[in-house]
Design an enzyme around this catalytic site. Sequence first.
Site, mmCIF file in Angstrom:
data_model
loop_
_atom_site.group_PDB
_atom_site.id
_atom_site.type_symbol
_atom_site.label_atom_id
_atom_site.label_comp_id
_atom_site.label_asym_id
_atom_site.label_seq_id
_atom_site.Cartn_x
_atom_site.Cartn_y
_atom_site.Cartn_z
ATOM 1 N N LYS A 116 12.795 -4.590 -2.445
ATOM 2 C CA LYS A 116 12.307 -5.959 -2.634
ATOM 3 C C LYS A 116 13.297 -6.980 -2.100
ATOM 4 O O LYS A 116 12.901 -8.025 -1.599
ATOM 5 C CB LYS A 116 11.965 -6.208 -4.110
ATOM 6 C CG LYS A 116 10.700 -5.447 -4.485
ATOM 7 C CD LYS A 116 10.220 -5.721 -5.876
ATOM 8 C CE LYS A 116 8.876 -5.045 -6.110
ATOM 9 N NZ LYS A 116 8.788 -4.420 -7.422
ATOM 10 N N LYS A 218 2.401 5.808 0.655
ATOM 11 C CA LYS A 218 1.998 5.284 -0.657
ATOM 12 C C LYS A 218 0.989 4.147 -0.555
ATOM 13 O O LYS A 218 1.169 3.222 0.234
ATOM 14 C CB LYS A 218 3.255 4.783 -1.383
ATOM 15 C CG LYS A 218 2.975 4.392 -2.824
ATOM 16 C CD LYS A 218 4.115 3.643 -3.472
ATOM 17 C CE LYS A 218 3.572 2.884 -4.678
ATOM 18 N NZ LYS A 218 4.280 1.668 -4.996
ATOM 19 N N LYS A 221 -0.154 -2.467 -3.182
ATOM 20 C CA LYS A 221 -0.727 -3.801 -2.963
ATOM 21 C C LYS A 221 -0.096 -4.495 -1.768
ATOM 22 O O LYS A 221 -0.772 -5.098 -0.950
ATOM 23 C CB LYS A 221 -0.489 -4.667 -4.201
ATOM 24 C CG LYS A 221 -1.586 -4.574 -5.216
ATOM 25 C CD LYS A 221 -1.134 -5.228 -6.527
ATOM 26 C CE LYS A 221 -1.016 -4.188 -7.615
ATOM 27 N NZ LYS A 221 -0.178 -4.562 -8.732
HETATM 28 P P1 ADP Z 1 1.942 -1.747 -6.517
HETATM 29 O O1 ADP Z 1 2.949 -0.725 -6.034
HETATM 30 O O2 ADP Z 1 0.651 -1.648 -5.834
HETATM 31 O O3 ADP Z 1 2.514 -3.143 -6.584
HETATM 32 P P2 ADP Z 1 2.515 -1.576 -9.321
HETATM 33 O O4 ADP Z 1 3.953 -1.517 -8.951
HETATM 34 O O5 ADP Z 1 2.027 -2.787 -10.029
HETATM 35 O O6 ADP Z 1 1.645 -1.341 -8.016
HETATM 36 O O7 ADP Z 1 2.159 -0.273 -10.134
HETATM 37 C C1 ADP Z 1 1.520 -0.187 -11.392
HETATM 38 C C2 ADP Z 1 1.402 1.267 -11.816
HETATM 39 O O8 ADP Z 1 0.648 1.988 -10.851
HETATM 40 C C3 ADP Z 1 2.746 2.016 -11.935
HETATM 41 O O9 ADP Z 1 2.687 2.922 -13.012
HETATM 42 C C4 ADP Z 1 2.862 2.744 -10.654
HETATM 43 O O10 ADP Z 1 3.634 3.916 -10.771
HETATM 44 C C5 ADP Z 1 1.405 3.093 -10.364
HETATM 45 N N1 ADP Z 1 1.183 3.208 -8.924
HETATM 46 C C6 ADP Z 1 1.177 2.205 -8.005
HETATM 47 N N2 ADP Z 1 0.916 2.668 -6.770
HETATM 48 C C7 ADP Z 1 0.754 4.016 -6.917
HETATM 49 C C8 ADP Z 1 0.453 5.077 -6.006
HETATM 50 N N3 ADP Z 1 0.247 4.843 -4.724
HETATM 51 N N4 ADP Z 1 0.363 6.326 -6.494
HETATM 52 C C9 ADP Z 1 0.554 6.575 -7.827
HETATM 53 N N5 ADP Z 1 0.836 5.623 -8.730
HETATM 54 C C10 ADP Z 1 0.931 4.367 -8.295
#
Ligand code: ADP
Length: 353
Positions: A116, A218, A221
Amino acid sequence: MAEQDKKIVVSGIRSTGNLHLGNYLGALSKFVRMQDDYDCRYFIADLHALTTHPDPKQMQENVKSILAEYLAAGLDPEKNTIFVQSDVPEVSEMYLLLNMHAGIGELMRTASFKDKARKALGIATEGDDIEKEIIGNNTNRSVNAGLLTYPVLMAVDILIQRANLVPVGKDQEQHLELTRRFARRFNSFYGVDYFSEPVNFNFGANAVKVPGLDGSGKMGKSEGNCIYLIDDEKTLRKKVMRAVTDEGPKEPNQTPSQPVENLFTLMELVSEPDVVAHYRNAYADCSIRYGDLKKQLAEDILKMTLPIRERILDIRGNDQYLSKVVAQGAEKAREYASATLRDVREIMGIKKL
Ligand code: ADP
Ligand code: TRP
């Protein structure tokens, strides 16, 4: 099982936009499966969202949509404590206290922070002298301190509820490791046996990592490679049909390229085992047509997401219901949190004169 004998589960998702398949399969679907057997406390991490999404006009809408998505995915407010992180001010106070036991070095070495920070500074490469860039006095771009202490706030979310289990995706495991380290450090510094060490929770399997449609590792968002729970049928089909592949297998039994392996991984998460086996075999004997695989994949994803989408649309407009759910959740969450905060203040020597 009696309520007080149940293990305590805590997890949250940042309110930074709509939930995607990675959030659902990595986190939210586990939340739902755990709700009958554990004392579950699920929240919307709006304070964490502020580290990257500080637009005040978006805040409330984002919180509302995650809440509607939680409920639409099947979380029952009567079985779980569902709340908004900022509705529990005890979290913010304990965050200040726990910061006294977190090292700047260990926080700077956290992978999510480096990622980040790189984004905030506009650095594309993965060099390790990111520390120099952060300390350097480029006044146009800077890394906010909230990003650095993000894992401390997350540890507080978990420890303040005295949680045992934390269902999260694989990418959050380093944060959980830090949480355990802070818990151990607190106990040993003050000579107490107060916090236990929370662990990730998966139903027998390893933590899942849902891949992106763009061939990357992965779905995320900020990556722009997502299938959202709220996507309508047409949008979803279009996204899957456009997923990155390659020119096809050249010889029998070759190892699939990353983008194709991603599609198989997705399929393993949403389709029946015999369907997956069919396409794996077709790949192995070079008869596969990616168009067919994608059609099938879109079909199976839709089976999972469309009913959720319908419920999201239903619930999203019901402000009264949404407010009631989080008001009830905040009350319970604060009750638990204030008991911990009271103990922590006492252990740390903060007492009334
Ligand atoms: P992003 O990475 O899209 O910003 P977040 O960080 O808000 O998503 O993640 C919220 C939850 O979703 C966490 O528990 C995270 O481990 C899970 N998560 C996010 N992206 C994935 C992914 N591609 N595969 C598995 N779990 C995920
Ligand atoms: N950091 C988590 C994420 O990005 C969100 C989160 C904040 C969380 N506090 C938490 C997850 C406590 C589990 C427990 O997804």
